[in-house]
Design an enzyme around this catalytic site. Structure first.
Site, PDB file in Angstrom:
ATOM      1  N   ASP A   1     -15.114 -35.113 -66.386  1.00 10.72           N
ATOM      2  CA  ASP A   1     -15.612 -36.183 -65.378  1.00 10.72           C
ATOM      3  C   ASP A   1     -14.745 -37.254 -65.131  1.00 10.72           C
ATOM      4  OD1 ASP A   1     -17.623 -34.551 -66.719  1.00 10.72           O
ATOM      5  OD2 ASP A   1     -18.321 -36.167 -68.068  1.00 10.72           O
TER       6      ASP A   1
ATOM      7  N   SER B   1     -22.232 -38.353 -64.699  1.00 14.37           N
ATOM      8  CA  SER B   1     -21.196 -39.027 -65.063  1.00 14.37           C
ATOM      9  C   SER B   1     -20.949 -40.655 -64.809  1.00 14.37           C
ATOM     10  CB  SER B   1     -19.904 -38.583 -64.566  1.00 14.37           C
ATOM     11  OG  SER B   1     -19.802 -37.335 -65.264  1.00 14.37           O
TER      12      SER B   1
ATOM     13  N   GLY C   1     -26.225 -36.953 -66.085  1.00 18.31           N
ATOM     14  CA  GLY C   1     -25.550 -35.750 -65.970  1.00 18.31           C
ATOM     15  C   GLY C   1     -24.710 -36.018 -64.762  1.00 18.31           C
TER      16      GLY C   1
ATOM     17  N   ARG D   1     -19.842 -37.839 -60.635  1.00 16.98           N
ATOM     18  CA  ARG D   1     -19.610 -36.368 -60.042  1.00 16.98           C
ATOM     19  C   ARG D   1     -20.530 -35.603 -60.365  1.00 16.98           C
ATOM     20  NH1 ARG D   1     -21.473 -34.346 -63.968  1.00 16.98           N
ATOM     21  NH2 ARG D   1     -20.407 -33.886 -65.856  1.00 16.98           N
TER      22      ARG D   1
HETATM   23  C1  GLA Z   1     -19.392 -33.563 -70.600  1.00 13.93           C
HETATM   24  C2  GLA Z   1     -18.070 -33.834 -71.022  1.00 13.93           C
HETATM   25  C3  GLA Z   1     -17.102 -33.104 -70.211  1.00 13.93           C
HETATM   26  C4  GLA Z   1     -17.514 -31.431 -70.093  1.00 13.93           C
HETATM   27  C5  GLA Z   1     -19.077 -31.486 -69.857  1.00 13.93           C
HETATM   28  C6  GLA Z   1     -19.523 -30.135 -70.023  1.00 13.93           C
HETATM   29  O1  GLA Z   1     -19.701 -34.147 -69.196  1.00 13.93           O
HETATM   30  O2  GLA Z   1     -17.754 -35.141 -70.721  1.00 13.93           O
HETATM   31  O3  GLA Z   1     -15.843 -33.175 -70.651  1.00 13.93           O
HETATM   32  O4  GLA Z   1     -17.202 -31.058 -71.376  1.00 13.93           O
HETATM   33  O5  GLA Z   1     -19.822 -32.393 -70.797  1.00 13.93           O
HETATM   34  O6  GLA Z   1     -18.855 -29.264 -69.219  1.00 13.93           O
END
Ligand code: GLA
Length: 341
Positions: A153, A111, A109, A17
């Site tokens: 995520d 995920s 970033g 994502r």
């Molecule tokens: C990470 C965490 C999410 C969220 C983001 C910041 O990706 O896994 O749950 O808190 O950071 O938005």
């Protein structure tokens, strides 16, 4: 999810994502606006036996974990911790033998860990709703890494809707798909710094927000004047970010629906500044990249995406603009596909 039956080969696919706006708000019951992307992770495997045995197409070595899993955080190779975390949360006793493939860049970033968790849950036969699967995978990530992450995520990966970003209210768990206009192109550009989420910084931020919420109540709806009166300057700044970011998410969703990319882009830039100054999760590399991208013709805005501390920037651009990164499209959520064997 369909039940793949016994001893058949199944393929579980889960997208990564990108978060368009709304970072460090999910764990405080705030608003987020991620979209599942066309890149993801797939597990192709046969169910059965008392172990999970997986090879990865890009990391050498075999993951071999006996079930039931006791302590996912100690599993080697380390990518297997996410797999083991899911097995532990599900209480899995029936194993899997197969392979993992992914076209998601790691630690950036997008995920990749959530995609791996969700693919694992589906491969192990979790047939819950998107929210249920996401909750279990969030728990798995927390057990695997010790990081008290929110649900964004995993939920973006399970609940994605093609062509849409997801406006998620993390207090009520209501999900409203918001169409991404054809005239908007979304790019993810790497800062060159690998993101390091594991560690205390994320947990510290969450604790600072909780300190503020203990005084002013739920941050997404707290009065800004009350936040401004907080004695503790760190808690005050963190709370201000969460409160103002939730407003920006709402405004961004409205701007995107109206096709007003200029307003949406300006909100992304404001979000980045808030993450940089009030939440302090940016880096010089991310700040420079946001500035460079925003100076280009046809780019409406850019911001760090995800937890910060390195990783990627998301940019909103006109079609035809080419950036040095991945152009992402909003994709459907995770699914299981039957495979003939
Ligand atoms: C990470 C965490 C999410 C969220 C983001 C910041 O990706 O896994 O749950 O808190 O950071 O938005």
């Amino acid at each position: 999810m369909t039940d793949a039956g016994t001893a058949s080969t199944i393929r579980a696919e889960a997208p990564g994502r990108v978060n368009l706006i709304g970072d460090h708000t999910d764990y405080m019951g705030g608003l987020v606006l991620p979209m599942a992307v066309q890149m993801g992770t797939a597990i192709t495997a046969t169910r059965g036996g008392g172990r999970i045995e997986l090879t990865s197409a890009r990391v050498p070595g075999l993951l071999s974990v006996p079930l039931p899993v006791q302590d996912p955080a100690t599993v080697e190779p380390s990518w297997g911790r996410y797999v083991a975390g899911v097995a532990a949360v599900l209480g899995a006793t029936e194993g899997l033998v197969g392979t993992v493939e992914s076209d998601l860049p790691l630690g950036s970033g997008l995920s990749s860990s959530a995609a791996l968790e969700v693919a694992t849950a589906l491969a192990l036969g979790d047939d819950g709703s998107p929210l249920e699967v996401a909750r279990r995978c969030q728990m798995a990530e927390q057990r695997a890494t010790g990081v008290p992450c929110g649900i964004m995520d995993q939920l973006a990966s399970t609940a994605g809707v093609r062509g849409h970003a997801l406006l998620i209210d993390c207090a009520t768990m209501e999900i409203t798909p918001v169409p991404v206009p054809d005239r908007a192109s979304v790019w993810v550009v790497h800062s060159g710094q690998e993101r390091r989420l594991v560690g205390s910084a994320y947990a510290d931020r969450r604790a600072e927000c909780e300190r503020a919420a203990a005084v002013v109540g739920p941050l997404p709806s707290a009065a800004l004047e009350r936040i401004d009166e907080l004695d503790d300057p760190v808690a005050r700044a963190r709370a201000r970010h969460v409160r103002t970011e939730c407003d920006r998410v709402q405004d961004f969703a409205a701007a995107l629906s109206a096709g007003d990319l200029a307003t949406a882009g300006a909100l992304m830039v404001a979000s980045h500044r808030s993450l940089r100054d009030d939440f302090q999760v940016s880096t010089d590399g991310l700040d420079r990249l946001v500035e460079e991208l925003c100076a280009l013709d046809g780019v409406h805005g850019a911001r760090l995406t995800g937890a910060g501390f390195g990783g990627c920037v998301v940019a909103l651009a006109d079609p035809g603009v080419e950036l040095r990164g991945w152009q992402v499209h909003a994709a459907d959520g995770a699914r299981v596909v039957d495979v003939d064997d």
